[in-house]
Design an enzyme around this catalytic site. Structure first.
Site, PDB file in Angstrom:
ATOM      1  CB  SER A 291      10.119  16.757  73.627  1.00  0.00           C
ATOM      2  OG  SER A 291       9.863  16.730  75.008  1.00  0.00           O
ATOM      3  CG  ASP A 302      25.758  19.882  75.198  1.00  0.00           C
ATOM      4  OD1 ASP A 302      25.913  20.234  74.008  1.00  0.00           O
ATOM      5  OD2 ASP A 302      24.987  20.465  75.978  1.00  0.00           O
ATOM      6  CE  LYS A 316       6.962  20.026  73.946  1.00  0.00           C
ATOM      7  NZ  LYS A 316       7.527  19.585  75.227  1.00  0.00           N
TER       8      LYS A 316
END
Length: 547
Positions: A291, A302, A316
């Protein structure tokens, strides 16, 4: 008469109101079908309640009905009754009044799993492995409700508890106090220039505690940072964004959420001045990082702001929000999916498609989609966050998972602690002889690993007994079970070093609390050593990020 009518009709009417209000808002186009199903439900309830042989408990029945209904959607959409709401708020704030210990209830036993240093349970002398058998005047053998509720109350409340330690009964008094569960339970220097921060959960204090740790480490000379998110199950999405704000420029997109409901389509950007845009950063993750942990690690991967090290994270990619209902209850609903800055979703299980056993299907790696980081590195969706540096040592084996899940390591550590009470601050050395003693302990206790294979074999005998053919297949069954258990012995041997490390970790907590374990990790943990080495090698660090 009124009370009986109230019990029979008012409670279901309230439940229907809750269902009808939410349903009417969410599924306007299916109004008739919803109204029809609610009418069937209430009629069924009234019929059963009126005609059932024994007295029914409407509160319990409704609680189970609602929770069972939601469980079919996904594990995260859940109903909270009044007591559940209080627990949920504790998890989000990290503050409560209690005994200051992690406890579990298995097979009717209330066990101290970990007393927190200098909190009431610790001050009262309770240790990991103690079984609480009585709280005040309440014998837990006769108490079927949530016994942990009996250990709560106002500050300075004194509670007398009776407990078993190694089979012997003891009594002690607990004085309740405010308990502050830290999001950052530990930070320190791995070497003179490498700071190490453990972030264990994303409660409301996560970013402030992480920032304070970061600033303190920099003042001590840290020029590189390791952020440990291993085992972190997540928490508040906003806190994940705030953590990223410490390391990237203001206005950077960290995560976007998408839903069929437009009001839940949001873009979350950093909104505070960073602490340090350039400090080399490594993030540790494992299969229990989920999460919000994946939002932080995925976003900084990223953006090519951090090197991710460890094993693939949990996967998740769903966002929940608690919504208030009547009578102090709540429902936590999965409202959207989240996507990292490159556009990838990292949800690993598809809850809209389930197998024959009703379990969600894991997205196949052949169906993963490729995305690009800011510097052009390829990353993939569909299966959690794959680290830039994958370490086999960070991935837990199935046999080790079973030993932890079924308390094999925990119970052995309890026995070891009382046989060796005077180790103090000395790091326990788990030898090959200790490992053999551990295996002997498992056999003596008839430890069941409860692997999928072992369960399938035992289920076969259960079915055979029902069909009265168990005697005719008894020899074959015993041979098959023996073969499964022999394979488990082989697995124990194959993962000896991993299991010895789990035992060492658990023992350190017994003698030196969790703080001692973190200090031990600084010099002994494989993932921290690797992260320290990567950060110290600027050429390797830049190459991994393609700078």
């Amino acid at each position: 008469m009124f009370k009986r009518l109230k019990k029979k009709y008012v409670v279901p009417a309230v439940a229907v109101g809750l269902l009808f209000t939410g349903a009417g808002f969410t599924y306007r186009d299916d109004f008739f079908e919803i109204a029809k199903q609610i009418e069937i439900f209430t009629t069924l309830y009234k019929t059963v309640n009126t005609n059932y042989v024994d007295q029914t408990n409407p509160g319990d029945m409704m609680d189970k009905a609602i929770k069972s209904m939601l469980a079919d959607l996904d594990p995260y959409t859940v109903y909270f009754n009044e007591a559940d709401v209080a627990k949920f708020k504790i998890n989000n704030t990290g503050e409560y009044t209690g005994i200051g210990a992690m406890i579990s209830r298995k097979e009717g036993k209330l066990i101290i799993k970990e007393p927190y240093k200098d909190y009431p349970a610790d001050k009262a002398g309770l240790k990991a492995g103690d079984e609480i058998i009585q709280i005040g005047d309440v014998l837990l053998a006769d108490f079927k409700e949530d016994a942990s509720e009996l250990l709560k109350g106002s500050k300075n409340t004194k509670i007398t508890v009776k407990y078993l330690r190694q089979g012997k009964p003891y009594t002690t008094d607990l004085v309740l106090s405010e308990v502050d569960v830290k999001a950052v339970p530990y930070y320190g220097l791995a070497d003179k220039e490498t700071g190490y921060i453990v972030l264990s959960q994303f409660n409301a204090k996560a970013s402030s505690e992480t920032k304070a740790a970061l600033l303190d480490l920099k003042s001590q000379g840290a020029k590189r940072i390791i952020l440990d998110l291993r085992g972190n199950p997540g928490g508040l999405l906003n806190e994940a964004v705030n953590i990223c704000s410490l390391f990237v420029k203001e206005g950077e997109i960290i995560v976007t959420t998408k839903s069929k409901n437009d009001k839940y389509n949001n873009t979350y950007k950093t909104h505070a001045a960073p602490v340090d845009l350039d400090i080399p950063l490594a993030i540790l993750v494992d299969g229990k990082s989920a999460s919000a942990s994946e939002i932080v690690s995925g976003a900084l991967q990223d953006l090519d702001r951090a090197v991710i090290i460890g094993s693939r994270s949990f996967g998740k990619g769903l966002v929940q929000r608690p919504l208030d209902l009547t009578y102090g209850t709540q429902v936590k609903v999965t409202i959207s999916r989240y996507y990292t800055p490159s556009g990838r979703g990292i949800q690993a299980l598809d809850y809209t498609h389930k197998d024959a056993d009703g379990k969600a299907i894991r997205i196949d790696s052949k169906n993963y989609n490729a995305f690009k980081t800011r510097n052009g590195r390829t990353v993939y969706d569909g299966g959690g966050i794959l680290p830039d540096v994958v370490l086999d040592a960070s991935k837990q084996s199935a046999i080790a998972d079973a030993l932890q899940r079924k308390d094999g390591v925990f119970n052995y550590a309890t026995q070891y602690y009382y046989k060796n009470p005077n180790l103090g601050t000395k790091i326990p050395t788990v030898t090959d002889a200790d490992f053999e003693a551990f295996k002997a302990y498992l056999k003596k206790e008839n430890f069941e690993f409860d692997t999928d294979t072992e369960r399938a074999v035992k289920d076969l005998m259960v079915t055979a007994k029902k069909e009265k053919v168990d005697e005719s297949i008894k020899a074959e069954y015993n041979a098959l079970l023996a073969a499964v258990q022999k394979s488990e012995d082989k697995e124990l041997a194959a993962h000896k070093e991993e299991i010895k490390q789990l035992i060492t970790d658990e023992l350190i907590k017994r003698y030196q609390y969790k703080e001692g374990l973190y200090k031990y990790y600084l010099t002994s943990n494989t993932e921290i050593k690797k992260a320290t080495a990567v950060l110290a090698n600027s050429a390797e660090y830049s190459k991994l990020l393609k700078k």
